[in-house]
Scaffold this motif. Structure first.
Motif, short mmCIF file in Angstrom:
data_model
loop_
_atom_site.label_atom_id
_atom_site.label_comp_id
_atom_site.label_asym_id
_atom_site.label_seq_id
_atom_site.Cartn_x
_atom_site.Cartn_y
_atom_site.Cartn_z
N GLN A 162 29.85 47.24 61.31
CA GLN A 162 30.00 48.67 61.03
C GLN A 162 28.67 49.30 60.61
O GLN A 162 27.80 48.63 60.05
CB GLN A 162 31.05 48.87 59.91
N GLU A 163 28.56 50.61 60.86
CA GLU A 163 27.30 51.31 60.64
C GLU A 163 26.91 51.37 59.17
O GLU A 163 25.72 51.53 58.85
CB GLU A 163 27.39 52.73 61.21
N ASN A 164 27.89 51.26 58.27
CA ASN A 164 27.57 51.35 56.84
C ASN A 164 27.01 50.04 56.28
O ASN A 164 26.66 49.95 55.11
CB ASN A 164 28.80 51.78 56.03
N LYS A 165 26.92 49.00 57.13
CA LYS A 165 26.34 47.73 56.71
C LYS A 165 24.84 47.75 56.97
O LYS A 165 24.34 48.53 57.79
CB LYS A 165 27.00 46.57 57.45
N ASN A 166 24.13 46.83 56.30
CA ASN A 166 22.69 46.76 56.54
C ASN A 166 22.43 46.15 57.91
O ASN A 166 23.29 45.45 58.47
CB ASN A 166 21.99 45.97 55.43
N PRO A 167 21.25 46.38 58.50
CA PRO A 167 20.95 45.94 59.87
C PRO A 167 21.16 44.44 60.08
O PRO A 167 21.65 44.03 61.14
CB PRO A 167 19.48 46.31 60.04
N ALA A 168 20.80 43.62 59.11
CA ALA A 168 20.95 42.17 59.27
C ALA A 168 22.43 41.79 59.39
O ALA A 168 22.82 40.97 60.24
CB ALA A 168 20.31 41.43 58.10
N THR A 169 23.28 42.41 58.54
CA THR A 169 24.72 42.14 58.59
C THR A 169 25.31 42.62 59.89
O THR A 169 26.16 41.94 60.50
CB THR A 169 25.42 42.82 57.41
N GLN A 170 24.86 43.81 60.36
CA GLN A 170 25.34 44.32 61.63
C GLN A 170 24.99 43.38 62.78
O GLN A 170 25.80 43.13 63.69
CB GLN A 170 24.74 45.70 61.90
N LYS A 171 23.81 42.82 62.72
CA LYS A 171 23.37 41.89 63.77
C LYS A 171 24.25 40.64 63.79
O LYS A 171 24.64 40.15 64.85
CB LYS A 171 21.91 41.52 63.55
N VAL A 172 24.55 40.13 62.59
CA VAL A 172 25.43 38.96 62.49
C VAL A 172 26.81 39.29 63.06
O VAL A 172 27.39 38.50 63.81
CB VAL A 172 25.56 38.49 61.03
#
Length: 312
Positions: free
Chosen positions: A207-217
């Protein structure tokens, strides 16, 4: 009188110690038995997720729970007592039953391998039936189909579990059988539940409200899951062939001797010995599955009316 009473207490104490020492072996026996049925467990894990494909995602865990509950009931109340009673009254029947189950696993494995190399378009009648069925009815059908498949695999698991504790005290046999039933069921369906929800977990992390690293995972999980399920399916098929063939081979003195000789010849390289044994069993399993498939096909030709009635 007093001395007799204390002698009785000593006997009871000794009996308790022996029983406790015997029960201490139960975890080790459960671990050993679980390892023996690992191939069937892998296949059970690989097969089950398909039963929730196309259904409401909010119902996935509920469906898995229904299948798991019925699987555990079958193991605890039907299959375990049946194995214990059969082992007590007709121990000679254990090996033939195991071999029949092994033949079924080889048949299923062969069917899966065959389907990988051939395309079977969906029949129009089947498409129309799926279009008219309600979601509740489809869910009930999926659960019933999963339980039918599971009971065969569970029967094989419990038969193998019993074969590992023959000669043990009856208390050990019962505890090992019950522990294996619970451990296997919780392990398999817990992992299946995690598998079917991994897409949702990945989407949540992406989700967009997560940080980029979490979004990538999260995006990585979503992309990887279809490949993981495909790999799991291949591993499950190989496990069916390997386990089914090994069960049959160990029930025939000649093939059991050949497997033993193969392991001895490569004993200096354990990994190579394991691979050679697994490959030999897989090839043997394909051969057995091919023969069983031809026998089943012949049966359908000889009794077409019965086959159509069963299909209906």
């Amino acid at each position: 009188m007093a001395s007799g009473f204390f002698a009785l207490l000593d006997d009871i104490s000794a009996l308790v110690k022996v029983s406790a020492a015997s029960l201490d072996d139960v975890p080790a026996q459960v671990a050993k038995t679980t390892g023996k049925v690992s191939g069937i467990v892998i296949d059970d894990t690989a097969v089950t997720p398909k039963y929730v494909v196309g259904l409401d995602p909010s119902r996935e865990l509920s469906i898995i729970f229904q299948i798991a509950k019925k699987s555990l009931i079958n193991k605890l109340l039907i299959l375990s007592p049946a194995a214990l009673l059969l082992g007590y009254f007709a121990p000679w029947a254990i090996t033939p039953i195991l071999m029949m189950g092994g033949a079924y696993l080889c048949f299923e494995g062969y069917e899966k391998v065959h389907s990988m190399f051939s395309k079977h378009p969906e029949a129009p009648a089947e498409s129309e039936a799926l279009a008219t069925i309600t979601p509740e009815e489809l869910e009930q059908q999926r659960v019933a189909g999963a339980v039918r498949t599971d009971i065969i695999l569970s029967a094989e698991i419990m038969a193998i579990a019993y074969s590992q504790v023959t000669g043990q005290p009856i208390v050990n046999q019962i505890m090992v059988m019950l522990a294996v039933a619970v451990v296997i069921t919780v392990g398999v369906y817990g992992f299946v539940g995690l598998i079917v929800k991994m897409d949702d977990i990945g989407m949540h992390l992406a989700q967009e409200n997560k940080n980029p690293a979490t979004q990538k995972v999260g995006r990585g999980i979503v992309k990887f899951m279809p490949h993981f399920l495909r790999i799991l399916s291949y591993v499950g098929t190989a496990a069916m062939l390997w386990v089914g063939a090994e069960i049959i081979a160990h029930g025939i003195p000649l093939t059991a001797h050949w497997l033993h000789e193969l392991e001895l010849a490569l004993a200096d390289v354990p990994v190579l010995a394991w691979l050679a044994k697994a490959l030999a069993c897989a090839i043997f399993g394909l051969a057995v599955g091919f023969v069983v498939e031809k026998v089943v096909g012949l049966g359908k030709k000889l009794w077409p009316g019965k086959s159509k009635a069963q299909a209906a």
